[in-house]
Design a protein around this motif. Structure first.
Motif, PDB file in Angstrom:
ATOM      1  N   GLU A 109       0.846  -1.207   0.000  1.00 38.59           N
ATOM      2  CA  GLU A 109       0.000   0.000   0.000  1.00 38.59           C
ATOM      3  C   GLU A 109       0.887   1.265   0.000  1.00 38.59           C
ATOM      4  O   GLU A 109       0.631   2.221  -0.719  1.00 38.59           O
ATOM      5  N   VAL A 110       1.961   1.228   0.810  1.00 34.16           N
ATOM      6  CA  VAL A 110       2.881   2.379   0.853  1.00 34.16           C
ATOM      7  C   VAL A 110       3.482   2.608  -0.529  1.00 34.16           C
ATOM      8  O   VAL A 110       3.525   3.740  -1.029  1.00 34.16           O
ATOM      9  N   GLU A 111       3.929   1.518  -1.156  1.00 31.47           N
ATOM     10  CA  GLU A 111       4.556   1.651  -2.489  1.00 31.47           C
ATOM     11  C   GLU A 111       3.540   2.185  -3.507  1.00 31.47           C
ATOM     12  O   GLU A 111       3.836   3.107  -4.265  1.00 31.47           O
ATOM     13  N   ASP A 112       2.323   1.627  -3.484  1.00 33.88           N
ATOM     14  CA  ASP A 112       1.299   2.049  -4.450  1.00 33.88           C
ATOM     15  C   ASP A 112       0.923   3.527  -4.264  1.00 33.88           C
ATOM     16  O   ASP A 112       0.739   4.260  -5.214  1.00 33.88           O
ATOM     17  N   VAL A 113       0.822   3.957  -2.985  1.00 33.97           N
ATOM     18  CA  VAL A 113       0.324   5.309  -2.718  1.00 33.97           C
ATOM     19  C   VAL A 113       1.426   6.365  -2.805  1.00 33.97           C
ATOM     20  O   VAL A 113       1.207   7.469  -3.289  1.00 33.97           O
ATOM     21  N   THR A 114       2.638   6.009  -2.317  1.00 31.18           N
ATOM     22  CA  THR A 114       3.679   7.050  -2.210  1.00 31.18           C
ATOM     23  C   THR A 114       4.917   6.792  -3.070  1.00 31.18           C
ATOM     24  O   THR A 114       5.790   7.658  -3.161  1.00 31.18           O
ATOM     25  N   GLY A 115       5.047   5.596  -3.614  1.00 37.42           N
ATOM     26  CA  GLY A 115       6.228   5.271  -4.429  1.00 37.42           C
ATOM     27  C   GLY A 115       7.415   4.793  -3.589  1.00 37.42           C
ATOM     28  O   GLY A 115       8.438   4.386  -4.136  1.00 37.42           O
ATOM     29  N   GLU A 116       7.295   4.834  -2.271  1.00 35.44           N
ATOM     30  CA  GLU A 116       8.391   4.349  -1.420  1.00 35.44           C
ATOM     31  C   GLU A 116       8.454   2.820  -1.550  1.00 35.44           C
ATOM     32  O   GLU A 116       7.436   2.146  -1.330  1.00 35.44           O
ATOM     33  N   PRO A 117       9.632   2.256  -1.910  1.00 33.70           N
ATOM     34  CA  PRO A 117       9.679   0.808  -2.170  1.00 33.70           C
ATOM     35  C   PRO A 117       9.203  -0.039  -0.982  1.00 33.70           C
ATOM     36  O   PRO A 117       9.600   0.205   0.158  1.00 33.70           O
ATOM     37  N   ALA A 118       8.359  -1.016  -1.298  1.00 30.98           N
ATOM     38  CA  ALA A 118       7.792  -1.883  -0.249  1.00 30.98           C
ATOM     39  C   ALA A 118       8.891  -2.542   0.581  1.00 30.98           C
ATOM     40  O   ALA A 118       8.776  -2.693   1.798  1.00 30.98           O
ATOM     41  N   GLN A 119       9.983  -2.927  -0.106  1.00 32.00           N
ATOM     42  CA  GLN A 119      11.043  -3.646   0.601  1.00 32.00           C
ATOM     43  C   GLN A 119      11.657  -2.799   1.725  1.00 32.00           C
ATOM     44  O   GLN A 119      12.040  -3.325   2.769  1.00 32.00           O
ATOM     45  N   LYS A 120      11.689  -1.481   1.529  1.00 28.43           N
ATOM     46  CA  LYS A 120      12.255  -0.607   2.573  1.00 28.43           C
ATOM     47  C   LYS A 120      11.406  -0.644   3.834  1.00 28.43           C
ATOM     48  O   LYS A 120      11.921  -0.574   4.952  1.00 28.43           O
ATOM     49  N   ILE A 121      10.113  -0.724   3.636  1.00 31.17           N
ATOM     50  CA  ILE A 121       9.207  -0.790   4.796  1.00 31.17           C
ATOM     51  C   ILE A 121       9.462  -2.097   5.542  1.00 31.17           C
ATOM     52  O   ILE A 121       9.584  -2.129   6.776  1.00 31.17           O
ATOM     53  N   LEU A 122       9.572  -3.169   4.774  1.00 34.84           N
ATOM     54  CA  LEU A 122       9.777  -4.483   5.413  1.00 34.84           C
ATOM     55  C   LEU A 122      11.126  -4.522   6.133  1.00 34.84           C
ATOM     56  O   LEU A 122      11.233  -5.048   7.248  1.00 34.84           O
ATOM     57  N   ASP A 123      12.160  -3.907   5.524  1.00 33.60           N
ATOM     58  CA  ASP A 123      13.489  -3.872   6.175  1.00 33.60           C
ATOM     59  C   ASP A 123      13.420  -3.058   7.466  1.00 33.60           C
ATOM     60  O   ASP A 123      14.004  -3.428   8.479  1.00 33.60           O
ATOM     61  N   PHE A 124      12.709  -1.926   7.401  1.00 27.77           N
ATOM     62  CA  PHE A 124      12.580  -1.064   8.587  1.00 27.77           C
ATOM     63  C   PHE A 124      11.903  -1.841   9.729  1.00 27.77           C
ATOM     64  O   PHE A 124      12.337  -1.785  10.890  1.00 27.77           O
ATOM     65  N   LEU A 125      10.843  -2.579   9.400  1.00 29.52           N
ATOM     66  CA  LEU A 125      10.111  -3.301  10.452  1.00 29.52           C
ATOM     67  C   LEU A 125      10.951  -4.457  11.019  1.00 29.52           C
ATOM     68  O   LEU A 125      10.843  -4.789  12.202  1.00 29.52           O
ATOM     69  N   LYS A 126      11.818  -5.007  10.175  1.00 30.32           N
ATOM     70  CA  LYS A 126      12.717  -6.073  10.655  1.00 30.32           C
ATOM     71  C   LYS A 126      13.747  -5.475  11.636  1.00 30.32           C
ATOM     72  O   LYS A 126      14.033  -6.034  12.689  1.00 30.32           O
ATOM     73  N   ASP A 127      14.245  -4.318  11.278  1.00 27.24           N
ATOM     74  CA  ASP A 127      15.223  -3.651  12.140  1.00 27.24           C
ATOM     75  C   ASP A 127      14.565  -3.226  13.465  1.00 27.24           C
ATOM     76  O   ASP A 127      15.179  -3.312  14.541  1.00 27.24           O
ATOM     77  N   SER A 128      13.310  -2.803  13.375  1.00 29.71           N
ATOM     78  CA  SER A 128      12.568  -2.413  14.580  1.00 29.71           C
ATOM     79  C   SER A 128      12.447  -3.621  15.515  1.00 29.71           C
ATOM     80  O   SER A 128      12.617  -3.500  16.738  1.00 29.71           O
ATOM     81  N   ALA A 129      12.182  -4.789  14.932  1.00 31.76           N
ATOM     82  CA  ALA A 129      12.069  -6.019  15.733  1.00 31.76           C
ATOM     83  C   ALA A 129      13.409  -6.346  16.403  1.00 31.76           C
ATOM     84  O   ALA A 129      13.462  -6.723  17.575  1.00 31.76           O
ATOM     85  N   PHE A 130      14.494  -6.153  15.650  1.00 32.84           N
ATOM     86  CA  PHE A 130      15.824  -6.450  16.198  1.00 32.84           C
ATOM     87  C   PHE A 130      16.125  -5.542  17.397  1.00 32.84           C
ATOM     88  O   PHE A 130      16.553  -6.003  18.458  1.00 32.84           O
ATOM     89  N   LYS A 131      15.873  -4.245  17.210  1.00 35.39           N
ATOM     90  CA  LYS A 131      16.128  -3.284  18.296  1.00 35.39           C
ATOM     91  C   LYS A 131      15.296  -3.654  19.529  1.00 35.39           C
ATOM     92  O   LYS A 131      15.772  -3.605  20.660  1.00 35.39           O
ATOM     93  N   TYR A 132      14.047  -4.020  19.280  1.00 39.01           N
ATOM     94  CA  TYR A 132      13.160  -4.338  20.404  1.00 39.01           C
ATOM     95  C   TYR A 132      13.681  -5.561  21.160  1.00 39.01           C
ATOM     96  O   TYR A 132      13.721  -5.572  22.399  1.00 39.01           O
ATOM     97  N   GLU A 133      14.110  -6.547  20.399  1.00 36.55           N
ATOM     98  CA  GLU A 133      14.576  -7.793  21.036  1.00 36.55           C
ATOM     99  C   GLU A 133      15.762  -7.512  21.961  1.00 36.55           C
ATOM    100  O   GLU A 133      15.831  -8.011  23.084  1.00 36.55           O
ATOM    101  N   VAL A 134      16.689  -6.664  21.498  1.00 38.26           N
ATOM    102  CA  VAL A 134      17.869  -6.347  22.308  1.00 38.26           C
ATOM    103  C   VAL A 134      17.460  -5.533  23.536  1.00 38.26           C
ATOM    104  O   VAL A 134      17.870  -5.824  24.665  1.00 38.26           O
ATOM    105  N   LEU A 135      16.594  -4.525  23.316  1.00 40.71           N
ATOM    106  CA  LEU A 135      16.289  -3.605  24.424  1.00 40.71           C
ATOM    107  C   LEU A 135      15.270  -4.157  25.409  1.00 40.71           C
ATOM    108  O   LEU A 135      15.302  -3.818  26.597  1.00 40.71           O
ATOM    109  N   ASP A 136      14.380  -5.007  24.928  1.00 42.47           N
ATOM    110  CA  ASP A 136      13.365  -5.575  25.811  1.00 42.47           C
ATOM    111  C   ASP A 136      14.051  -6.304  26.975  1.00 42.47           C
ATOM    112  O   ASP A 136      13.723  -6.097  28.136  1.00 42.47           O
ATOM    113  N   GLY A 137      15.033  -7.125  26.613  1.00 43.44           N
ATOM    114  CA  GLY A 137      15.737  -7.884  27.652  1.00 43.44           C
ATOM    115  C   GLY A 137      16.515  -6.980  28.591  1.00 43.44           C
ATOM    116  O   GLY A 137      16.594  -7.225  29.792  1.00 43.44           O
ATOM    117  N   LEU A 138      17.051  -5.908  28.060  1.00 45.74           N
ATOM    118  CA  LEU A 138      17.956  -5.068  28.855  1.00 45.74           C
ATOM    119  C   LEU A 138      17.209  -4.009  29.671  1.00 45.74           C
ATOM    120  O   LEU A 138      17.322  -3.947  30.890  1.00 45.74           O
TER     121      LEU A 138
END
Ligand code: FAD
Length: 492
Positions: A109-138
């Motif tokens: 939907e982001v790519e269709d509406v704004t032209g921002e590549p879908a893969q960037k959104i998915l990469d961002f959300l993966k990185d968000s998960a990584f950060k959360y995993e590290v910080l949740d424990g700490l």
């Protein structure tokens, strides 16, 4: 049996009561209001029901955990559903975007509406998960004020990943580097407001927040947000916790650097002193020191930190239904940076604020009369410093009505059939939150996590602190976590 007094029946206080009753303490909760929940409460107005404060429910497992801890079936007390559509976004240039719960669908939907590549959104959300995993424990499950936290295996993982956590740059810088489309930068910058921060100042570490909504999910309690409070109060009562309403605590009694009890007043009696072995304050930590312990040494550096944002909320009964709106809706401002500058530097609300509208009657039709909707309209606002709120609110009301009317193509002002307003002054007077801030101290710098009070007092024995103004932070999930951390150290 050791006796505990809890000051305040906010979500942090209720969660603490459940954990301590389960540990075998005799627990009494003293609440200044006639109702439980503090910010997480509700009210009725002319046939409409409104959740008064929080509208977004994330990490329901933290609520479920409390029922499971004491061997109860959560479903007997509390039910919730996962939202298929997280939020509906609107801009003034007629751009509309739906944040779907399913990541691939959202990214497309982001790519269709704004032209921002879908893969960037998915990469961002993966990185968000990584950060959360590290910080949740700490940070999120332990005290930052115990050496054991810093020498644990989780901490080691944190140290090794420090450069990837975004501590050294701002959220906006990180998002501008990643996304080309300014609307998508704005969309993800918005998550800074989830703990009352400014995306142009807060560290990119807070890019962990979208993980909660997109990778875990946004949820809705079937009986409204207030049912989180109601179900946990019921659980606490089933465990023998006693709630005393309209009972305002006026002093924490201390003898020889050790808590000895509380002094409180209720509607029939003033200045009642009672002995307790342990006192847990769910009152905001600043007034806990300033008002309840004026003669003790205060941690002034922590208490004087700038506060998070507050809010002006219009509760509107709207005599029409809007098919294009969902449970959560955002109408973005054209100049996001100016909006935050106006809030955090000029300490007022700009002329074109971002407007958040929550409509629970979309999922719970009995929250509004037939053919109508219950609009909870929130505009981020600075903490209370004695501004001319009456003027700010009048101007903002007009600006919001014009903005939403422009975008929806309908005169919203004509559709409001009843209204209630909450502002930083009334948030402060109803819940004792310092300056009416929604999330305690602001997180507008990289040391913010260390500038929150610990969940215990290092000077006064058997005194503990829970809720959104202390570690690990504000919002329902963190207030519940604060209770879990504090209770680790309260022994029978
Ligand atoms: P509080 O809710 O602050 O309650 C403290 C209680 O202590 C109150 O009941 C008060 O009356 C009582 N008390 C204070 N002093 C005394 C005294 N001396 N004696 C006796 N009782 C006393 N969070 C989210 O997760 N999602 C959201 O969407 C969200 N949106 C929000 C929108 C608004 C408008 C507001 C106001 C808050 C929002 N929050 C949201 C934040 C969330 O509501 C809070 O972080 C959380 O509810 C704080 O809980 P708490 O345990 O700190 O207690």
């Amino acid at each position: 049996m050791k006796k505990v007094a809890i000051i305040g029946a906010g979500i942090g206080g209720i969660s603490t009561a459940i954990r301590l009753a389960h540990k075998g303490f005799e627990v009494s909760v003293f609440e200044a209001n006639s109702y439980a929940g503090g910010k997480l409460s509700s009210f009725d107005l002319n046939g409409y029901r409104f959740d008064a404060g929080p509208s977004l429910f994330t990490l329901p497992n933290l609520v479920v955990e409390l029922f499971e801890l004491v061997g109860k079936n959560p479903k007997e007390y509390f039910e919730y559903t996962k939202l298929p559509d997280i939020c509906h976004y609107f801009w003034e240039d007629a751009t509309k975007l739906t944040a779907w719960a399913e990541n691939e669908r959202f990214a497309k939907e982001v790519e269709d509406v704004t032209g921002e590549p879908a893969q960037k959104i998915l990469d961002f959300l993966k990185d968000s998960a990584f950060k959360y995993e590290v910080l949740d424990g700490l940070f999120l499950q332990d005290s930052l004020h115990k050496l054991s936290t810093w020498t644990s295996a989780k901490a080691l993982k944190g140290y090794l990943n420090l450069p990837k956590l975004g501590i050294f740059g701002t959220m906006n810088d990180a998002n501008e580097k990643l996304f080309k489309n300014p609307k998508i930068v704005q969309l993800f910058n918005r998550y800074a407001t989830y703990n009352g921060s400014d995306p142009y100042q807060t560290p990119a570490t807070l890019n962990i927040i979208p993980h909660l909504e997109y990778n875990i999910g946004a949820f809705f309690p079937k009986k409204g947000m207030v049912s989180i409070t109601n179900s946990l109060v019921k659980l606490a009562e089933d465990l023998g916790v006693q709630f005393f309403y309209e009972s305002k605590v006026e002093e924490i009694l201390v003898e020889k650097d050790k808590v000895s009890g509380i002094r409180y007043s209720n509607i029939s009696e003033k200045n009642i002193s009672k002995a307790y072995d342990v006192v847990v304050s769910n009152m905001d930590v600043t007034p806990t020191y300033r008002k309840l312990m004026p003669n003790q040494k205060h941690p002034d550096r922590l208490l004087n930190q700038p506060k998070s944002s507050s809010g002006v909320i219009f509760y509107w009964g709207i005599k029409k239904q809007f098919a294009e709106l969902g449970l959560h809706n955002i109408f973005f401002s054209d100049d996001y940076q100016q909006e935050f500058n106006t809030m955090f530097q000029e300490k007022t609300i700009c002329q074109d604020p971002t407007v958040y509208i929550n409509i629970t009657s979309k999922l719970k039709p009995d929250d509004a009369p037939e053919g109508c909707e219950n609009w909870f309209v929130l505009i981020n606002a600075p903490a209370n410093e004695g501004q001319n709120w009456d003027k700010i609110i009048a101007d903002t009301r007009q600006n919001v009505i014009q903005k939403v009317s422009r975008i929806l193509g309908e005169n919203i002002g004509d559709l409001i059939e009843c209204e209630e307003i909450l502002d930083p002054r009334t948030i402060e007077s109803k819940t004792s939150s310092a300056q009416g801030a929604l999330y305690g101290n602001s997180s507008n710098n990289r040391y913010a996590a260390f500038l929150r009070h610990a969940n215990f007092s290092s000077k006064i024995k058997n005194l503990y602190f829970v809720g959104g103004s202390v570690h690990p932070g504000g919002g329902i999930p963190l207030a519940i976590s604060s209770a879990k951390i504090a209770c680790k150290y309260i022994e029978i």
